[in-house]
Motif scaffolding. Sequence first.
Motif, PDB file in Angstrom:
ATOM      1  N   CYS A  90       0.831  -1.200   0.000  1.00  0.00           N
ATOM      2  CA  CYS A  90       0.000   0.000   0.000  1.00  0.00           C
ATOM      3  C   CYS A  90       0.875   1.263   0.000  1.00  0.00           C
ATOM      4  O   CYS A  90       1.877   1.316   0.709  1.00  0.00           O
ATOM      5  CB  CYS A  90      -0.884  -0.036   1.247  1.00  0.00           C
ATOM      6  SG  CYS A  90      -1.744   1.479   1.619  1.00  0.00           S
ATOM      7  N   CYS A 143       0.333   3.011   4.075  1.00  0.00           N
ATOM      8  CA  CYS A 143       0.892   2.339   5.257  1.00  0.00           C
ATOM      9  C   CYS A 143       2.123   1.498   4.903  1.00  0.00           C
ATOM     10  O   CYS A 143       2.910   1.170   5.779  1.00  0.00           O
ATOM     11  CB  CYS A 143      -0.165   1.460   5.920  1.00  0.00           C
ATOM     12  SG  CYS A 143      -0.673   0.036   4.941  1.00  0.00           S
ATOM     13  N   CYS A 170      -7.153  -1.432   1.384  1.00  0.00           N
ATOM     14  CA  CYS A 170      -5.924  -1.954   1.962  1.00  0.00           C
ATOM     15  C   CYS A 170      -6.286  -2.822   3.168  1.00  0.00           C
ATOM     16  O   CYS A 170      -7.023  -2.377   4.050  1.00  0.00           O
ATOM     17  CB  CYS A 170      -5.013  -0.812   2.390  1.00  0.00           C
ATOM     18  SG  CYS A 170      -3.560  -1.367   3.287  1.00  0.00           S
ATOM     19  N   CYS A 212      -4.663  -0.689   6.422  1.00  0.00           N
ATOM     20  CA  CYS A 212      -5.124   0.646   6.830  1.00  0.00           C
ATOM     21  C   CYS A 212      -6.493   1.014   6.273  1.00  0.00           C
ATOM     22  O   CYS A 212      -7.053   2.042   6.642  1.00  0.00           O
ATOM     23  CB  CYS A 212      -4.095   1.698   6.427  1.00  0.00           C
ATOM     24  SG  CYS A 212      -3.969   1.982   4.654  1.00  0.00           S
TER      25      CYS A 212
HETATM   26 ZN   LIG Z   1      -2.478   0.580   3.685  1.00  0.00          ZN
END
Ligand SMILES: [Zn+2]
Length: 131
Positions: free
Chosen positions: A29, A32, A49, A52
């Motif tokens: 991602c 994060c 994601c 996150c």
């Molecule tokens: Zn993420």
Amino acid sequence: MKAQALANKPEPSAMTHKSIVVSILTMRCPVCREGKVFANNFLKMHTLCPTCGLKFEREPGYFLGAMYFSYGMAIPPLTIMTIFQKWMSPERSMTSCILVSTLIFLPMVVPIVRFSRLLWLHFDRFFDPQE
Ligand SMILES: [Zn+2]
């Protein structure tokens, strides 16, 4: 819209200090840098994601921007392979050289699509981190 942006903001504990290069190479991602972007080894992406909750596809047609990256990753090797074949056997037609280059290149299509989407995600989130 603001509430959704706040909901997608990762907790500080979810943030890592991986470099952007490592997170791209490991297909993570852009926010994060922990959650996997792809759900399998093919083209299926997670909608959010898993770490996150970031929504990867910001709007319909969002990944059209990835075409710029895929074009940049596909055309140079195809051109080099075609020129190399023409140089090795000048008697062959250019159409034949292009066709053979394309067939040799076919297994690279899936990795290029994956990396182009990932590069687009990271590029877009880098220059426009707002939701
Ligand atoms: Zn993420």
